[in-house]
Design a protein around this motif. Structure first.
Motif, short mmCIF file in Angstrom:
data_model
loop_
_atom_site.label_atom_id
_atom_site.label_comp_id
_atom_site.label_asym_id
_atom_site.label_seq_id
_atom_site.Cartn_x
_atom_site.Cartn_y
_atom_site.Cartn_z
N HIS A 5 55.07 6.16 -37.94
CA HIS A 5 55.64 6.39 -36.62
C HIS A 5 55.84 5.11 -35.82
N SER A 13 65.03 7.75 -34.48
CA SER A 13 64.83 8.01 -33.06
C SER A 13 65.99 8.83 -32.50
N ARG A 16 65.67 12.43 -33.61
CA ARG A 16 64.66 13.16 -32.83
C ARG A 16 65.20 13.51 -31.45
N GLU A 17 65.91 12.57 -30.85
CA GLU A 17 66.47 12.81 -29.52
C GLU A 17 67.50 13.93 -29.58
N ARG A 79 60.38 14.06 -21.99
CA ARG A 79 60.35 13.33 -23.26
C ARG A 79 61.68 12.67 -23.55
N GLU A 82 62.06 9.70 -21.27
CA GLU A 82 61.18 8.60 -21.68
C GLU A 82 61.74 7.90 -22.92
N ARG A 83 62.26 8.67 -23.85
CA ARG A 83 62.78 8.08 -25.09
C ARG A 83 64.08 7.31 -24.85
N SER A 84 64.86 7.74 -23.86
CA SER A 84 66.15 7.09 -23.64
C SER A 84 66.02 5.83 -22.78
N LYS A 87 62.19 0.29 -23.50
CA LYS A 87 60.77 -0.03 -23.37
C LYS A 87 60.61 -1.51 -23.04
#
Length: 93
Positions: A5, A13, A16-17, A79, A82-84, A87
């Motif tokens: 992961h 990714s 998953r999105e 979620r 946060e993923r989009s 970071k």
């Protein structure tokens, strides 16, 4: 120890999105159907006040399910958000 992961690819990714977005879409449609079912049951019974002791049991059950789905939708939306978001990487200087 499985640490795959940590090294997920952009393609994984994105997959998953898109899965999360599909789930969100399905849940929103389900909520809309439940809302229609609640309205139909309330109309059938002629009682729209949830605090009325004669309020239909089916409508109560559907309202609980609707509320739970709304919570699930909110969590999945967080979620996806946060993923989009990019970071930030902080390093020791």
């Amino acid at each position: 120890m499985n640490m795959h992961h940590r090294f997920e690819t952009a393609r994984a990714s994105t997959g998953r999105e898109s899965t999360l977005r599909k789930m969100l879409s399905d849940l929103v449609l389900t909520c809309q159907q439940i809302e229609a079912d609640i309205a139909a049951e309330e109309a059938r019974a002629g009682i729209h006040d949830r605090s009325d002791r004669r309020y239909p049991i089916l409508a109560r059950s559907l309202n609980e399910r609707h509320d739970n789905l709304k919570g699930t939708i909110a969590m999945l939306e967080r979620r996806v958000t946060e993923r989009s978001q990019p970071k930030l990487v902080t390093g020791a200087a």
